[in-house]
Design a protein around this motif. Structure first.
Motif, short mmCIF file in Angstrom:
data_model
loop_
_atom_site.label_atom_id
_atom_site.label_comp_id
_atom_site.label_asym_id
_atom_site.label_seq_id
_atom_site.Cartn_x
_atom_site.Cartn_y
_atom_site.Cartn_z
N TYR A 60 -4.46 4.94 11.50
CA TYR A 60 -5.81 4.74 10.79
C TYR A 60 -5.98 6.35 9.88
O TYR A 60 -6.32 6.36 9.04
CB TYR A 60 -6.93 4.86 11.80
CG TYR A 60 -8.26 5.24 11.14
CD1 TYR A 60 -9.06 3.96 10.67
CD2 TYR A 60 -8.98 6.49 11.17
CE1 TYR A 60 -10.31 4.06 10.24
CE2 TYR A 60 -10.19 6.81 10.59
CZ TYR A 60 -10.86 5.64 10.09
OH TYR A 60 -12.19 5.85 9.42
N LEU A 92 -4.74 6.70 6.68
CA LEU A 92 -4.99 6.08 5.61
C LEU A 92 -6.57 6.80 5.37
O LEU A 92 -7.09 6.95 4.00
CB LEU A 92 -5.45 4.57 5.86
CG LEU A 92 -4.33 3.76 6.11
CD1 LEU A 92 -4.97 2.31 6.51
CD2 LEU A 92 -3.81 3.48 4.61
N TYR A 115 7.87 -3.88 -4.33
CA TYR A 115 7.00 -3.13 -3.55
C TYR A 115 5.62 -3.93 -3.00
O TYR A 115 5.19 -4.72 -3.89
CB TYR A 115 6.43 -1.77 -4.36
CG TYR A 115 7.64 -0.91 -4.55
CD1 TYR A 115 8.11 -0.08 -3.72
CD2 TYR A 115 8.17 -1.07 -5.84
CE1 TYR A 115 9.15 0.70 -3.99
CE2 TYR A 115 9.22 -0.32 -6.32
CZ TYR A 115 9.65 0.76 -5.24
OH TYR A 115 10.76 1.44 -5.74
N PRO A 119 1.87 -4.26 -2.03
CA PRO A 119 0.80 -3.24 -2.12
C PRO A 119 -0.11 -3.29 -0.83
O PRO A 119 0.12 -3.99 0.00
CB PRO A 119 -0.20 -4.11 -3.20
CG PRO A 119 0.56 -5.70 -3.32
CD PRO A 119 1.85 -5.62 -2.77
N ASN A 120 -0.58 -2.04 -0.77
CA ASN A 120 -1.61 -1.79 0.29
C ASN A 120 -0.71 -1.92 1.70
O ASN A 120 -1.46 -2.52 2.82
CB ASN A 120 -2.78 -2.94 0.37
CG ASN A 120 -3.55 -2.63 -0.66
OD1 ASN A 120 -4.01 -1.49 -1.36
ND2 ASN A 120 -4.19 -3.57 -1.29
N LEU A 121 0.31 -1.43 1.55
CA LEU A 121 1.35 -1.64 3.04
C LEU A 121 0.42 -0.75 4.06
O LEU A 121 0.54 -1.40 5.14
CB LEU A 121 2.69 -0.88 2.79
CG LEU A 121 3.61 -1.25 3.83
CD1 LEU A 121 3.77 -2.66 4.29
CD2 LEU A 121 5.11 -0.49 3.56
N GLY A 122 0.06 0.42 3.91
CA GLY A 122 -0.47 1.26 5.10
C GLY A 122 -1.65 0.54 5.50
O GLY A 122 -1.78 0.36 6.86
N LEU A 123 -2.41 -0.29 4.53
CA LEU A 123 -3.77 -1.09 5.22
C LEU A 123 -3.20 -2.31 6.27
O LEU A 123 -3.85 -2.57 7.08
CB LEU A 123 -4.57 -1.46 4.10
CG LEU A 123 -5.95 -2.08 4.66
CD1 LEU A 123 -6.67 -0.95 5.44
CD2 LEU A 123 -6.53 -2.52 3.39
N LEU A 124 -2.15 -2.87 5.55
CA LEU A 124 -1.58 -4.00 6.28
C LEU A 124 -1.21 -3.58 7.74
O LEU A 124 -1.29 -4.37 8.86
CB LEU A 124 -0.48 -4.70 5.51
CG LEU A 124 -0.73 -5.51 4.37
CD1 LEU A 124 0.22 -6.02 3.39
CD2 LEU A 124 -1.64 -6.96 4.61
N THR A 143 -4.05 -2.77 9.89
CA THR A 143 -4.73 -4.19 10.34
C THR A 143 -3.95 -4.66 11.50
O THR A 143 -4.53 -5.13 12.45
CB THR A 143 -4.83 -4.84 9.16
OG1 THR A 143 -5.62 -4.39 8.02
CG2 THR A 143 -5.70 -6.18 9.60
#
Length: 408
Positions: free
Chosen positions: A33, A36, A366, A368-373, A376
């Motif tokens: 967390y 991000l 690449y 996208p939004n790898l950090g969010l994945l 989660t």
């Protein structure tokens, strides 16, 4: 009656272990967390708290519980009392480190508590040796357990050397190598060898102590020591260092594959968790061989996600499922097939998000939004850990039918 009391003690501290697993998973999710979103929390402090708590409150505690379980039928009252003291002290120190590292990082209290944990590992090792564990039980997998204790004691040199380096003002790379020494002999040494050793004792009941098999067991142990060179490649990427890493990694993998194939042919059918752990161990050892190739090694050390992936392939991919399975098989906790599969599906997804995007990025692809994945996916782990804990709070195995699980 005596055995029932011992079993009840083991169950009690197994519940503590599950509670610690939940706290550990929660801290891991919080770390993701913080990558991000912003919170008034020091990321490095939390990272140190997370790692120290993982080693002491989850992995060390469970391994000591497995030794205690194996020794239960023959433990005197004095040893019973000492083991209870060790468990309680480990939990107390672990939460002390969790709080102190979280709020202050590497300050006086944290250092004192870390030193106390090192002495707790000495105490645990002494209890196992003095109890006559290796004299009373002749299973060939004891070779791995002996190697595990050697690595546990050897790992304690890391904090001592680190303290000396810091006091003398050595450069940061030297201090980092001392930390890697501790990590290697804890993770790849003590924890992995102990988990494999207890796995083999639990499932390989009628193994023959042949000279050839003993050789491969000892090779798995001995090759762990030069494998530390892998953790020096980031600082000393010389040809000789890569060669040493490659030889050690290949010997380590060869020994494991021989043991694994013989185990698969002769043992009782392993459970789902054990099957997943065996795959994870194999992948981890193959990864170590690939890192010994200079170009791949440099690439791996340049990627933070690959390093994190390697550590979690060991801790989440193999150690955690082995611990859960063996505690369940020994009637210390109860698990369910659905929960176990959900856990491993989450672990696979998380590891995939750590390894695959790095590989794809080398081809210009690449996600996208790898950090969010990653966050989660990681968030599912504390939820599952909480379910494990809740379903075991009132669990009791009144008839101690599996007390001798790890005894020949």
């Amino acid at each position: 009656m005596e055995n029932a009391v011992l079993h009840k003690t083991a169950q009690y501290y197994a519940k503590w272990a599950l509670a610690n697993f939940f706290v550990l998973a929660l801290a891991g999710a919080l770390l993701r967390y913080l990558q991000l979103f912003s919170l008034p929390i020091n990321y490095q402090f939390l990272l140190h708290a997370h790692s120290h708590f993982a080693f002491s409150a989850w992995m060390f505690l469970v391994i000591m519980l497995l030794f205690y379980k194996a020794l239960s039928p023959s433990l005197t009252k004095d040893f019973q009392f000492q083991f209870k003291g060790l468990f309680a002290l480990t939990i107390l120190i672990s939460y002390g480190m969790l709080v102190s590292f979280f709020f202050t990082g590497y300050q006086t209290l944290s250092i004192v508590l870390s030193a106390l944990f090192v002495f707790a590992t000495y105490w645990g090792s002494a209890l196992i040796l003095k109890s006559g564990f290796f004299k009373a039980n002749r299973h060939i997998a004891n070779i791995l357990l002996i190697g595990a204790l050697i690595c546990l004691l050897l790992s304690s040199l890391g904090p001592y050397v680190l303290a000396y380096f810091r006091a003398k003002g050595f450069e940061n790379s030297a201090q980092q190598n001392a930390i890697y020494f501790y990590l290697h002999f804890q993770l790849n040494g003590f924890m992995q060898l102990a988990s494999i050793g207890f796995l083999l004792r639990a499932y390989w009941r009628n193994v023959r102590n042949t000279t050839r098999l003993k050789f491969w067991m000892w090779l798995l142990v001995v090759s762990t020591f030069p494998l530390y060179a892998m953790f020096l490649l980031w600082h000393v990427p010389s040809v000789w260092m890569y060669l040493l890493t490659g030889v050690a990694a290949l010997l380590h993998l060869a020994a494991w594959l021989v043991i694994l194939f013989k185990f698969i042919r002769e043992c009782e059918t392993p459970t789902f968790l054990i099957g997943m752990a065996l795959i994870a161990i194999t992948l981890q050892l193959v990864f170590q061989c690939l890192v010994a190739l200079p170009q791949l090694g440099a690439w791996a050390f340049a990627s933070r996600n690959l390093i994190i992936g390697y550590v979690h392939l060991l801790t989440l991919g193999s150690l955690t499922p082995i611990f859960l399975d063996l505690m369940s098989k020994a009637s210390l906790i109860k698990t369910s097939a659905i929960l176990n599969r959900l856990l491993m599906a989450t672990v696979i997804a998380y590891l995939g998000l750590l390894f695959v995007p790095v590989c794809l990025a080398s081809f210009g692809i690449y996600i996208p939004n790898l950090g969010l994945l990653l966050f989660t996916t990681n968030l599912i782990l504390p939820v599952l850990a909480l379910v494990y804990l809740l379903q075991n709070i009132k669990y009791k195995q009144t008839q101690n039918i599996k007390l001798n699980l790890f005894i020949d």
